[in-house]
Design an enzyme around this catalytic site. Sequence first.
Site, PDB file in Angstrom:
ATOM      1  CB  CYS A 115      -0.944  -0.024   1.203  1.00 29.83           C
ATOM      2  SG  CYS A 115      -2.308  -1.202   1.009  1.00 29.83           S
ATOM      3  CE  LYS A 151      -4.452   3.694  -1.357  1.00 30.67           C
ATOM      4  NZ  LYS A 151      -5.505   3.557  -0.315  1.00 30.67           N
ATOM      5  CG  ASP A 199     -12.876   1.687   3.451  1.00 32.06           C
ATOM      6  OD1 ASP A 199     -11.706   2.066   3.348  1.00 32.06           O
ATOM      7  OD2 ASP A 199     -13.547   1.829   4.496  1.00 32.06           O
ATOM      8  CG  ASP A 250      -6.364  -2.543  -2.826  1.00 33.91           C
ATOM      9  OD1 ASP A 250      -5.212  -2.384  -3.265  1.00 33.91           O
ATOM     10  OD2 ASP A 250      -6.820  -1.897  -1.863  1.00 33.91           O
ATOM     11  CG  ASP A 262     -11.170  -1.933   0.243  1.00 27.23           C
ATOM     12  OD1 ASP A 262     -10.632  -1.404   1.228  1.00 27.23           O
ATOM     13  OD2 ASP A 262     -10.699  -1.857  -0.909  1.00 27.23           O
ATOM     14  CB  SER A 301      -3.046 -12.753 -16.294  1.00 21.92           C
ATOM     15  OG  SER A 301      -3.343 -13.604 -17.397  1.00 21.92           O
ATOM     16  CG  ASP A 355      -9.446  -1.084   4.681  1.00 27.06           C
ATOM     17  OD1 ASP A 355      -9.930   0.003   4.290  1.00 27.06           O
ATOM     18  OD2 ASP A 355      -9.031  -1.946   3.902  1.00 27.06           O
TER      19      ASP A 355
END
Length: 340
Positions: free
Chosen positions: A13, A16, A46, A63, A86, A135, A221
């Site tokens: 994170c 970000k 969230d 995410d 989330d 992917s 969160d």
Amino acid sequence: MNDFLSTCTSGGCGAKIGASDLSDHLKNLPKLNNKNLLIGFEEADDAAVYRLNDNEAIIQTVDFFSPMVDDPYIFGKIAAANALSDVYAMGGTPFIALNIVCFPERLPKESLQRMLQGGAEKIVESGATLAGGHSIYDHEPKYGLSVTGRIHPDNLVQNNTPKVGDALILTKPLGVGIILAAHRVAQVSAEEFEFAIEQMIHLNKYAAAKMMGYSVHAATDVTGFGLLGHALEMAGKDYSLVIDTEMLPIIPKALELANEFIVTAGGQRNRLHLGSQVELEDIQSGMQEIMFDPQTSGGLLISVAAEDASKLLKEIQETDKEASIIGTVVEREQKPLILL
């Protein structure tokens, strides 16, 4: 496995986009007028929430990020736990997950398999179903999930609706980003690093299940914007959050490292974003860094009626032993965040 991490310039994170920059990027997007969209991007909550009917709404979130650990299997677990969080923060139950995968052609396919295995195991633990994904090849590995959850519209928990007098509970200890940074320069022991890993792979499912039985007025969160960034979102325009720094749960060694100026770029972005919205002069520098530190797969920050706080905390501590009451909600004062 070292090649898995070595080419990544940032991870978890901490990668970000900063809150200030993100706000600038989003402000010119067209606003949608849909009465069934209960929560959209304007609210900085969230996840998005869309009402299907009077009795059911879906929670939609996505995410993903690049690795912060060498082991693809552990990385997969962390990324999946973070994405699922989330839905838990909104009070919902995840039921469908889709993989999002970016992977370099040069890396061994075993690493890809292990990454996906770790993620799949956390999805199974959550009770959701892995239903596919997408992917692509990329220069750096990246992994995460798109998650759909369900909730009754009346039970929705938002991130900015606390009430005056509420107590604030934080369910996981702070300092993950600092520990990860220190690990990359061999400044933490194997035991200290493993403790941080255990926190990141632990699902917020268990704490969220406990909060449903109490008068919880708001929750979020704590992830890339750090404790203070997410606390600022909770305070909104109408409240101030009083945080007692002596009550903060902190990962062992993280405060010592912060006092030795092992910090993160994401933490400094969070500091710039907060600006004058919090008074820091009386808070020692290491503790400041702990509160700005980006948390990968961090805990829940819960605003609960004061009379319920001790009972809820005791229940949460059955699965989240480091959880603590860290502050209170008050009428809006000069600043939205007040540190003791």
